[in-house]
Enzyme design. Structure first.
Site, short mmCIF file in Angstrom:
data_model
loop_
_atom_site.label_atom_id
_atom_site.label_comp_id
_atom_site.label_asym_id
_atom_site.label_seq_id
_atom_site.Cartn_x
_atom_site.Cartn_y
_atom_site.Cartn_z
N CYS A 127 39.33 87.68 -45.01
CA CYS A 127 40.47 86.79 -45.29
C CYS A 127 41.82 87.39 -44.90
O CYS A 127 42.82 86.68 -44.82
CB CYS A 127 40.48 86.43 -46.76
N HIS A 156 47.20 84.18 -49.43
CA HIS A 156 45.82 83.79 -49.12
C HIS A 156 45.34 82.83 -50.20
O HIS A 156 45.55 83.06 -51.40
CB HIS A 156 44.93 85.04 -49.07
N ASN A 201 38.95 77.93 -49.82
CA ASN A 201 39.24 79.22 -49.19
C ASN A 201 38.72 79.19 -47.75
O ASN A 201 37.51 79.18 -47.54
CB ASN A 201 38.56 80.32 -50.01
#
Ligand code: ACO
Length: 328
Positions: A112, A255, A285
């Site tokens: 990520c 994030h 996500n």
């Protein structure tokens, strides 16, 4: 030394919207559980497009936004942990799809945090004069790596891609980059690769290995604990490097892993949650694409003005973490 700045952004997500109620038809879960624990309401799931397809579409939008010619691009850095293949790298496939004939292309793997690592690398390449125009992409087709029977993970992730064009500039652009990794916590988020399999390994047990078994496994609680602390540390480091105060930052683009992680970070930094750009409700996500998509949505929202300072910050499997401050 040259200045490095972002001059264009773009993103692409698959059309297929999968709501929490849709997920409840596949596994034992509910909109109530997913919404309250994560802030996610829906995610985009590919019906066939692979990472390179989405990456190329995001890239073309960023190129149009930056008003450059595709031939101007001299490097493509593509962050992903869900590439189309081991070889060729996905950046090379994107190069071919968009016609970026003058680019050197490679993938980088930092889960990520990948897009943030990519912005950092592009900044250093541009500052030293090694590159003039870099296409940085974060793209993931996580749906192909999910265990769709594991309700603890499959509800969290989505597919998509985001891109940014970086070039040299007269004015300041990137004001600070910070990154780090903690490999001792690598076990908290994994997707297995191929074990060593060849006739020289006793019994050659890996020959039975089926890549279909490579799915995301995660210790959510452990990552949650790590996430808030490391986001705060990253913000502190970025402010120190740039010489700015938190009040100087117009927007934080974090994030998008879990709304509660973002909320706790905001609280501990003493910041209004309104300063954080949040779209996790719509995409879940999207890993390496997460900050890239959010940055593009913020840029296109009309709320960013020239001179505004934007702080991007993230963490991910590895574990990896880091951030970038840019002046818009
Ligand atoms: N629906 C309904 N119930 C569920 C679901 C679901 N989708 N998933 C788990 N449960 C159940 C569990 O089985 C458990 O039940 P039990 O108490 O009867 O055993 C209960 O809910 C609690 O489960 P926990 O896993 O303890 O839930 P928690 O409150 O820790 O929340 C979550 C889980 C949302 C994953 C949280 O830990 C989290 O967000 N962690 C961070 C994860 C993260 O950031 N990951 C990505 C980082 S790296 C990257 O981005 C690639």
């Amino acid at each position: 030394m040259h200045n490095a700045k972002i001059i264009g952004t773009g993103h692409y997500v698959p059309e297929n919207i999968v709501t929490n109620d849709d997920m409840a038809k596949i596994i034992e879960t509910s909109d109530e559980w997913i919404s309250t624990r994560t802030g996610i309401k829906e995610r985009r799931i590919s019906t066939g497009e692979n990472t390179s397809d989405m990456a190329a579409k995001a890239a073309l939008k960023a190129i149009e936004d930056a008003k450059i010619s595709v031939e101007d691009i001299d490097f493509i850095f593509l962050a992903t942990y869900s590439p189309d293949a081991f070889i060729p790298n996905t950046a090379c496939i994107v190069q071919s799809l968009i016609g970026a004939v003058n680019a050197t292309c490679f993938d980088l793997s930092a889960a990520c945090t990948g897009f943030i690592y990519g912005l950092d690398m592009a900044t250093q390449y541009i500052k030293t004069g090694r590159a003039k125009c870099v296409l940085v992409i974060g793209a993931e087709t996580q749906s192909k790596l999910l265990n769709w029977d594991d309700r603890g993970t499959c509800v969290l992730f989505g597919d998509g891609a985001g891109a940014a064009i970086m070039t040299t500039g007269e004015e300041a652009g990137v004001l600070a980059c910070y990154s780090g990794s903690d490999g001792t916590k690598s076990w908290t988020l994994t997707v297995e690769g191929v074990p060593v399999r060849n006739p020289f390994v006793e019994g050659n047990p890996g020959s039975m290995y089926d890549l279909q078994n490579s799915t995301i496994k995660m210790d959510g609680k452990e990552i949650f604990k790590f996430a808030v602390g490391i986001m705060i540390k990253s913000v502190d480091e970025l402010l120190k490097i740039s010489g700015l105060n938190i009040e100087d930052i117009k927007y934080v683009v974090p994030h998008q892993a879990n709304y509660r992680i973002i909320e706790s970070t905001a609280k501990r930094l003493g910041l209004d949650i309104g300063k954080f750009f949040i779209n996790i409700d719509r995409y879940g996500n999207t890993s390496a694409a997460s900050v890239a998509i959010a940055l593009d949505e913020l840029a296109k929202s009309g709320n960013l003005e020239k001179g505004d300072k934007v702080l991007m910050v993230g963490f991910g499997g590895g574990l990896t973490y880091g951030g970038v401050i840019v002046e818009w």
